[in-house]
Design an enzyme around this catalytic site. Structure first.
Site, PDB file in Angstrom:
ATOM      1  CG  HIS A 292     122.371  33.209 118.126  1.00 47.04           C
ATOM      2  ND1 HIS A 292     123.110  33.470 117.005  1.00 47.04           N
ATOM      3  CD2 HIS A 292     121.120  33.624 117.844  1.00 47.04           C
ATOM      4  CE1 HIS A 292     122.328  34.013 116.085  1.00 47.04           C
ATOM      5  NE2 HIS A 292     121.123  34.114 116.568  1.00 47.04           N
TER       6      HIS A 292
ATOM      7  NE  ARG B 249     120.576  31.264 110.481  1.00 49.31           N
ATOM      8  CZ  ARG B 249     120.448  32.579 110.548  1.00 49.31           C
ATOM      9  NH1 ARG B 249     119.427  33.158 109.967  1.00 49.31           N
ATOM     10  NH2 ARG B 249     121.337  33.313 111.198  1.00 49.31           N
TER      11      ARG B 249
ATOM     12  CB  CYS C 224     113.948  27.841 121.757  1.00 49.24           C
ATOM     13  SG  CYS C 224     112.661  27.627 120.517  1.00 49.24           S
TER      14      CYS C 224
HETATM   15  C1  LIG Z   1     115.209  25.735 111.593  1.00 46.07           C
HETATM   16  C2  LIG Z   1     116.006  25.975 112.842  1.00 46.07           C
HETATM   17  C3  LIG Z   1     115.965  25.049 113.865  1.00 46.07           C
HETATM   18  C4  LIG Z   1     116.706  25.265 115.050  1.00 46.07           C
HETATM   19  N1  LIG Z   1     116.664  24.335 116.060  1.00 46.07           N
HETATM   20  C5  LIG Z   1     117.409  24.545 117.185  1.00 46.07           C
HETATM   21  C6  LIG Z   1     117.433  23.587 118.249  1.00 46.07           C
HETATM   22  O1  LIG Z   1     116.825  22.511 118.200  1.00 46.07           O
HETATM   23  N2  LIG Z   1     118.166  23.895 119.356  1.00 46.07           N
HETATM   24  C7  LIG Z   1     118.896  25.072 119.459  1.00 46.07           C
HETATM   25  O2  LIG Z   1     119.557  25.314 120.471  1.00 46.07           O
HETATM   26  N3  LIG Z   1     118.901  25.966 118.454  1.00 46.07           N
HETATM   27  C8  LIG Z   1     118.196  25.733 117.337  1.00 46.07           C
HETATM   28  N4  LIG Z   1     118.255  26.636 116.319  1.00 46.07           N
HETATM   29  C9  LIG Z   1     119.181  27.774 116.418  1.00 46.07           C
HETATM   30  C10 LIG Z   1     120.553  27.427 115.794  1.00 46.07           C
HETATM   31  O3  LIG Z   1     121.180  26.357 116.506  1.00 46.07           O
HETATM   32  C11 LIG Z   1     121.502  28.637 115.795  1.00 46.07           C
HETATM   33  O4  LIG Z   1     121.659  29.078 117.118  1.00 46.07           O
HETATM   34  C12 LIG Z   1     120.963  29.783 114.952  1.00 46.07           C
HETATM   35  O5  LIG Z   1     120.518  29.324 113.686  1.00 46.07           O
HETATM   36  C13 LIG Z   1     122.035  30.869 114.755  1.00 46.07           C
HETATM   37  O6  LIG Z   1     123.189  30.334 114.174  1.00 46.07           O
HETATM   38  P1  LIG Z   1     123.480  30.475 112.585  1.00 46.07           P
HETATM   39  O7  LIG Z   1     123.414  31.930 112.259  1.00 46.07           O
HETATM   40  O8  LIG Z   1     124.853  29.886 112.410  1.00 46.07           O
HETATM   41  O9  LIG Z   1     122.412  29.717 111.879  1.00 46.07           O
HETATM   42  C14 LIG Z   1     117.509  26.445 115.167  1.00 46.07           C
HETATM   43  C15 LIG Z   1     117.536  27.371 114.121  1.00 46.07           C
HETATM   44  C16 LIG Z   1     116.803  27.159 112.968  1.00 46.07           C
HETATM   45  C17 LIG Z   1     116.862  28.185 111.861  1.00 46.07           C
END
Ligand SMILES: Cc1cc2nc3c(=O)[nH]c(=O)nc-3n(C[C@H](O)[C@H](O)[C@H](O)COP(=O)(O)O)c2cc1C
Length: 338
Positions: free
Chosen positions: A161, A218, A93
């Site tokens: 990530h 996303r 986070c």
């Molecule tokens: C609005 C939002 C809420 C998220 N909540 C969490 C969460 O509760 N736990 C977590 O490990 N990552 C959380 N993330 C990170 C995502 O799981 C992910 O690692 C990040 O969006 C990158 O992946 P993506 O490019 O496929 O979106 C959150 C991201 C966003 C944008």
């Protein structure tokens, strides 16, 4: 394997269940984090967002955010009773409010604390332990020490990530750093970050052909068909994105209406969803500008209905083509494994 990313405020139980009634291609979902604060007095409301297998049978992996091993273990015991087999620890986070309390990505600059935490939870947790991490808090140079610690414990998997915490979502995932981590990691690794399209997925899987697990965040929210597109199942029954999307959207709104108390909560939640969806439609940006300001649910619903009635074009993904194909040579090219 395709995993739905945890996204607080979005991929809750309502979304997961509605999504899986309309779409396919996801094997597992990591649920948004439970904070250790919440875990202290676990109410039914918090646990109610979790069910081992949900409608449509997406197995769910709960996640915890915090730095007290005892709270992790006590949550793991409760979750074991509910039938879960894995608990994921959030070390990614990026939010400063969280990180400055040495939680989430804020722990990545304290490998000793990660070590002490894992030593306790790996010996006491009745559930398998996995972690979701970034490359570091302030610099990817922090990763080496963290990786040595992780390699000492019997983790079920590591989800990476490849950005650093202070980057939030700026720039692009660092694929070279991901590759270095992959070479040094003892555990099964999951790639997560910026998979917005089928092309992104195939370019990435060509860079990392040995990888079997991928997490969509996303990209899946913007285009709920994405896992089907990647797996080749898209359009087998119905190629009309708009019609399928409208059925899904109406179902989602109805499910939130049942769960949330009052129109203002529903309005806020559905506005949040349009922040994800608007980029997928021709003219979606104009709709979003309009509905963002509306304070009445009935007016909001009228605008959305009129937008759907105008039969907007479904746009191809907005952010493909960012993966550097040069990386592909390092591990040998592949066709992507799921
Ligand atoms: C609005 C939002 C809420 C998220 N909540 C969490 C969460 O509760 N736990 C977590 O490990 N990552 C959380 N993330 C990170 C995502 O799981 C992910 O690692 C990040 O969006 C990158 O992946 P993506 O490019 O496929 O979106 C959150 C991201 C966003 C944008």
């Amino acid at each position: 394997m395709m995993i739905m990313a945890p996204m607080r405020g979005y991929t809750d139980r309502v979304f997961r269940e509605v999504w899986s009634r309309h779409f396919s291609g996801i094997d597992e979902a990591v649920a948004p984090f439970i904070s250790l604060q919440q875990a202290k007095d676990l109410s039914l409301k918090i646990l109610g967002d979790l069910a081992k297998k949900e409608a449509g049978s997406i197995p769910v992996i709960p996640q915890i955010l915090g730095n007290h091993p005892a709270a992790f273990v006590s949550l793991a015991c409760r979750l074991e009773d509910m039938g879960f087999s894995e608990l994921n620890w959030n070390l990614g986070c990026p939010f400063p409010m969280v990180a400055k309390k040495a939680k989430g990505s804020g722990l990545l600059c304290f490998p000793d604390r990660i070590d002490a935490f894992l030593e306790e939870v790996c010996s006491l947790s009745p559930l398998r332990v996995s972690v979701k991490i970034r490359l570091g808090r302030h610099s990817k140079d922090e990763m080496g020490a963290v990786l040595s610690v992780l390699n000492r414990y019997p983790l079920h998997r590591v989800i990476l990530h490849p950005r650093i915490g202070v980057q939030m979502y700026e720039g692009r995932p660092d694929l070279k750093a991901f590759q270095d981590f992959l070479h040094g990691a003892r555990h099964p690794l999951v790639y997560n970050g910026d998979i917005w399209s089928r092309d992104d997925f195939y370019a990435l899987s060509s860079c990392f052909p040995s990888l079997g697990s991928w997490m969509l965040g996303r990209g899946l929210l913007a285009d709920p068909f994405l896992p089907e597109r990647i797996r080749g199942g898209f359009g087998e029954k119905n190629k009309d994105e708009l019609n399928r999307f409208i059925l899904f959207y109406n179902d989602l709104e109805a499910a939130y209406q049942k769960k949330l108390s009052g129109p203002s909560h529903l309005l806020a939640r559905m506005k949040g969803w349009w922040d994800c969806f608007y980029g997928s439609f021709e003219g979606g940006d104009l709709l979003f500008k309009k509905i963002r300001k509306l304070q009445r649910l009935d007016l909001f619903q009228k605008e959305v209905q009129a937008f759907f009635d105008s039969r907007p074009e479904w746009l191809p993904s907005r952010a493909g083509g960012w993966v550097d194909p040069a990386l592909g040579s390092a591990e040998g090219r592949g066709e992507g494994r799921l």
